[in-house]
Design a protein around this motif. Structure first.
Motif, mmCIF file in Angstrom:
data_model
loop_
_atom_site.group_PDB
_atom_site.id
_atom_site.type_symbol
_atom_site.label_atom_id
_atom_site.label_comp_id
_atom_site.label_asym_id
_atom_site.label_seq_id
_atom_site.Cartn_x
_atom_site.Cartn_y
_atom_site.Cartn_z
ATOM 1 N N UNK A 187 -41.381 -0.717 6.438
ATOM 2 C CA UNK A 187 -42.725 -0.843 6.988
ATOM 3 C C UNK A 187 -42.636 -1.818 8.155
ATOM 4 N N UNK A 188 -42.954 -1.330 9.344
ATOM 5 C CA UNK A 188 -42.810 -2.127 10.566
ATOM 6 C C UNK A 188 -41.394 -2.685 10.700
ATOM 7 N N UNK A 189 -40.416 -1.891 10.274
ATOM 8 C CA UNK A 189 -39.013 -2.260 10.425
ATOM 9 C C UNK A 189 -38.419 -3.060 9.293
ATOM 10 N N UNK A 190 -39.226 -3.521 8.349
ATOM 11 C CA UNK A 190 -38.732 -4.313 7.223
ATOM 12 C C UNK A 190 -38.552 -3.428 5.993
ATOM 13 N N UNK A 191 -37.411 -3.549 5.330
ATOM 14 C CA UNK A 191 -37.153 -2.784 4.109
ATOM 15 C C UNK A 191 -37.973 -3.367 2.962
ATOM 16 N N UNK A 192 -38.852 -2.561 2.394
ATOM 17 C CA UNK A 192 -39.753 -3.067 1.352
ATOM 18 C C UNK A 192 -39.528 -2.420 -0.012
ATOM 19 N N UNK A 193 -38.883 -1.277 -0.052
ATOM 20 C CA UNK A 193 -38.617 -0.588 -1.314
ATOM 21 C C UNK A 193 -37.357 0.239 -1.158
ATOM 22 N N UNK A 194 -36.672 0.466 -2.268
ATOM 23 C CA UNK A 194 -35.455 1.260 -2.183
ATOM 24 C C UNK A 194 -34.927 1.647 -3.538
ATOM 25 N N UNK A 195 -34.053 2.634 -3.537
ATOM 26 C CA UNK A 195 -33.407 3.083 -4.768
ATOM 27 C C UNK A 195 -31.979 3.512 -4.496
ATOM 28 N N UNK A 196 -31.133 3.302 -5.493
ATOM 29 C CA UNK A 196 -29.775 3.830 -5.503
ATOM 30 C C UNK A 196 -29.592 4.536 -6.835
ATOM 31 N N UNK A 197 -29.362 5.836 -6.780
ATOM 32 C CA UNK A 197 -29.187 6.626 -7.990
ATOM 33 C C UNK A 197 -27.749 7.110 -8.095
ATOM 34 N N UNK A 198 -27.150 6.928 -9.274
ATOM 35 C CA UNK A 198 -25.812 7.445 -9.559
ATOM 36 C C UNK A 198 -25.947 8.386 -10.759
ATOM 37 N N UNK A 199 -26.145 9.670 -10.507
ATOM 38 C CA UNK A 199 -26.487 10.582 -11.595
ATOM 39 C C UNK A 199 -25.359 10.849 -12.578
ATOM 40 N N UNK A 200 -24.104 10.729 -12.160
ATOM 41 C CA UNK A 200 -22.997 11.003 -13.074
ATOM 42 C C UNK A 200 -22.942 9.964 -14.181
ATOM 43 N N UNK A 201 -23.258 8.707 -13.833
ATOM 44 C CA UNK A 201 -23.300 7.644 -14.840
ATOM 45 C C UNK A 201 -24.704 7.475 -15.416
ATOM 46 N N UNK A 202 -25.675 8.186 -14.853
ATOM 47 C CA UNK A 202 -27.040 8.121 -15.355
ATOM 48 C C UNK A 202 -27.742 6.821 -15.038
ATOM 49 N N UNK A 203 -27.475 6.257 -13.849
ATOM 50 C CA UNK A 203 -28.032 4.959 -13.492
ATOM 51 C C UNK A 203 -28.982 5.063 -12.305
ATOM 52 N N UNK A 204 -30.036 4.262 -12.363
ATOM 53 C CA UNK A 204 -30.988 4.150 -11.264
ATOM 54 C C UNK A 204 -31.287 2.679 -11.031
ATOM 55 N N UNK A 205 -30.998 2.219 -9.832
ATOM 56 C CA UNK A 205 -31.330 0.869 -9.395
ATOM 57 C C UNK A 205 -32.474 1.015 -8.392
ATOM 58 N N UNK A 206 -33.544 0.260 -8.562
ATOM 59 C CA UNK A 206 -34.655 0.426 -7.632
ATOM 60 C C UNK A 206 -35.421 -0.874 -7.462
#
Length: 257
Positions: free
Chosen positions: A106-125
């Motif tokens: 938002x206006x160039x600043x990272x405010x939300x995000x996710x990294x999903x690794x489906x093989x290990x069944x992990x979601x970082x957000x």
């Protein structure tokens, strides 16, 4: 604005539907960079296509920047940044340290995000509620390790070969100061900072889609992410992430010495 975890889960599920059937399936690999090797697969392209469709349906006025399909409406205040498979080299080698990265600026600043690794069944957000994990072991809030000294730190970089000339000399000296240095792992190494298993990641030459999604995950867990000179990392470049402000300052000084 806030981004709901339900929307992030939908993105992760849509991405997994494209990546998992193609992982370890020996599919065709194309090279995007003449004179070098920058691999891209059908999984990269189709995963980004699926993610873009979800974003466009949910947020039609937002911009999108993706590694495989370019940019649209990026003059918007809200821009989604997508790397459908961060770690394509790991993906084509059958190693489960790649991930799907989706971040919102938002206006160039990272405010939300996710990294999903489906093989290990992990979601970082990360969203307005903080930095979180879902996967084996159950859900939890993420928190970085409280390491402040280089000689107690675990460091990751993709490979020292990415540091050129004097930068390689400085990196080699820096690596000698940490307790443990490991290579590879791409976005997974950054996620491990947020989860409290890794202390520093130093990676030169990143693109926005390599890092935007990971910035809020690390920052909202207590860490620091900047360029090597201390500037904002949303546009990529030489990126340094660390578990604590003190460790980040020590690492930045060592890399610039």
């Amino acid at each position: 604005m806030d981004v709901s975890i339900d929307f992030m889960r939908r993105i992760a599920q849509a991405a997994a539907a494209e990546t998992l059937p193609r992982f370890r399936a020996q599919g065709a690999v194309a090279n995007k960079e003449k004179g070098s090797f920058d691999p891209v697969t059908e999984a990269d392209r189709e995963t980004e296509r699926a993610i873009r469709a979800l974003i466009a349906a949910q947020y039609p006025d937002h911009g999108i920047l993706g590694e495989e399909h370019g940019s649209e409406n990026i003059s918007s205040r809200h821009v989604w940044v997508i790397d459908p498979i961060d770690g394509t080299r790991a993906f084509i080698s059958g190693l489960p340290v790649w991930g799907t990265l989706v971040g919102l600026t938002v206006d160039g600043d990272a405010v939300a995000g996710m990294m999903a690794q489906p093989f290990t069944g992990e979601l970082f957000y990360a969203n307005a509620s903080g930095s979180h994990y879902e996967g084996p072991g159950g859900p939890r809030k993420l928190s970085t390790r409280k390491t402040t000294r280089l000689d107690e730190a675990t460091l990751f970089t993709t490979t020292p070969a990415l540091f050129k000339g004097e930068a390689r000399t400085r990196y080699d000296a820096f690596e000698k100061q940490v307790q443990l240095a490991r290579y590879g792992a791409d976005c997974y190494a950054f996620a491990m900072i947020a989860s409290g298993s890794v202390d520093i990641v130093a990676d030169p030459g990143l693109k926005p889609y390599d890092i935007v999604a990971l910035i809020p995950i690390i920052e909202k867990a207590g860490g620091v992410v900047t360029t090597f000179d201390g500037g904002p990392a949303e546009k990529g470049g030489d990126v340094l992430a660390a578990a604590t402000p003190e460790l980040h300052a020590a690492a930045m000084a060592a890399l610039r010495a």
